[in-house]
Design a protein around this motif. Sequence first.
Motif, PDB file in Angstrom:
ATOM      1  N   PHE A  78      -7.166  62.846 -99.755  1.00  0.00           N
ATOM      2  CA  PHE A  78      -6.272  62.699 -98.706  1.00  0.00           C
ATOM      3  C   PHE A  78      -4.988  63.145 -98.663  1.00  0.00           C
ATOM      4  N   LEU A  79      -4.389  63.119 -99.881  1.00  0.00           N
ATOM      5  CA  LEU A  79      -3.152  63.614-100.149  1.00  0.00           C
ATOM      6  C   LEU A  79      -3.158  65.315 -99.994  1.00  0.00           C
ATOM      7  N   ILE A  82      -3.123  65.827 -96.145  1.00  0.00           N
ATOM      8  CA  ILE A  82      -1.798  65.504 -95.651  1.00  0.00           C
ATOM      9  C   ILE A  82      -1.074  66.622 -95.923  1.00  0.00           C
ATOM     10  N   PHE A  83      -0.879  67.311 -97.276  1.00  0.00           N
ATOM     11  CA  PHE A  83       0.079  68.382 -97.430  1.00  0.00           C
ATOM     12  C   PHE A  83      -0.199  69.613 -97.086  1.00  0.00           C
ATOM     13  N   VAL A  85      -1.777  69.819 -93.868  1.00  0.00           N
ATOM     14  CA  VAL A  85      -1.493  69.728 -92.629  1.00  0.00           C
ATOM     15  C   VAL A  85       0.242  69.902 -92.547  1.00  0.00           C
ATOM     16  N   ASP A  86       0.759  69.450 -93.304  1.00  0.00           N
ATOM     17  CA  ASP A  86       2.233  69.722 -93.254  1.00  0.00           C
ATOM     18  C   ASP A  86       2.758  70.941 -93.561  1.00  0.00           C
ATOM     19  N   LEU A 117       7.846  62.882 -95.786  1.00  0.00           N
ATOM     20  CA  LEU A 117       6.920  63.388 -96.767  1.00  0.00           C
ATOM     21  C   LEU A 117       7.227  62.934 -98.173  1.00  0.00           C
ATOM     22  N   GLY A 120       6.710  59.378 -98.768  1.00  0.00           N
ATOM     23  CA  GLY A 120       5.493  59.160 -99.035  1.00  0.00           C
ATOM     24  C   GLY A 120       4.946  59.361-100.407  1.00  0.00           C
TER      25      GLY A 120
END
Length: 133
Positions: A78-79, A82-83, A85-86, A117, A120
């Motif tokens: 999941f991390l 997220i990164f 996509v970022d 970010l 999080g």
Amino acid sequence: MTDVPEPTVLVSEYFQSYSVVGLLAVVGVLFVAVAFGAGRLLRPVVPTPEKLLTYECGVDPVGEGWAHTQVRYYVYAFLYVIFAVDSIFLFPWATVFAAPGYGATTLVEMFIFLGFLAVGLLYAWKKGVLEWT
């Protein structure tokens, strides 16, 4: 009188562009069908009991098919998503940042975004999610 092309000419040009796409799709399907057919005809078929066993990562299957997986693998995945996509968000930001008149605004937006970010990631680190042991 003006030179207006006939509607049939426009329709034929319209369908001609789609015929190229259709022909390309047919060629692609034929290519895959020929490749699979050639593989089926050329491969040796010698079934043995060892070949018919279930194979999973080089380990012989023992016990039931259900295995417990640690939740930390999902958290790492999941991390990563997220990164990833970022990081993709950075490319359009860079093009807008280079546009005249948007430099300061986009710079502030990016620092706010990177701040979220960082918060999080700090939260995940404080919770011990990033500990592998």
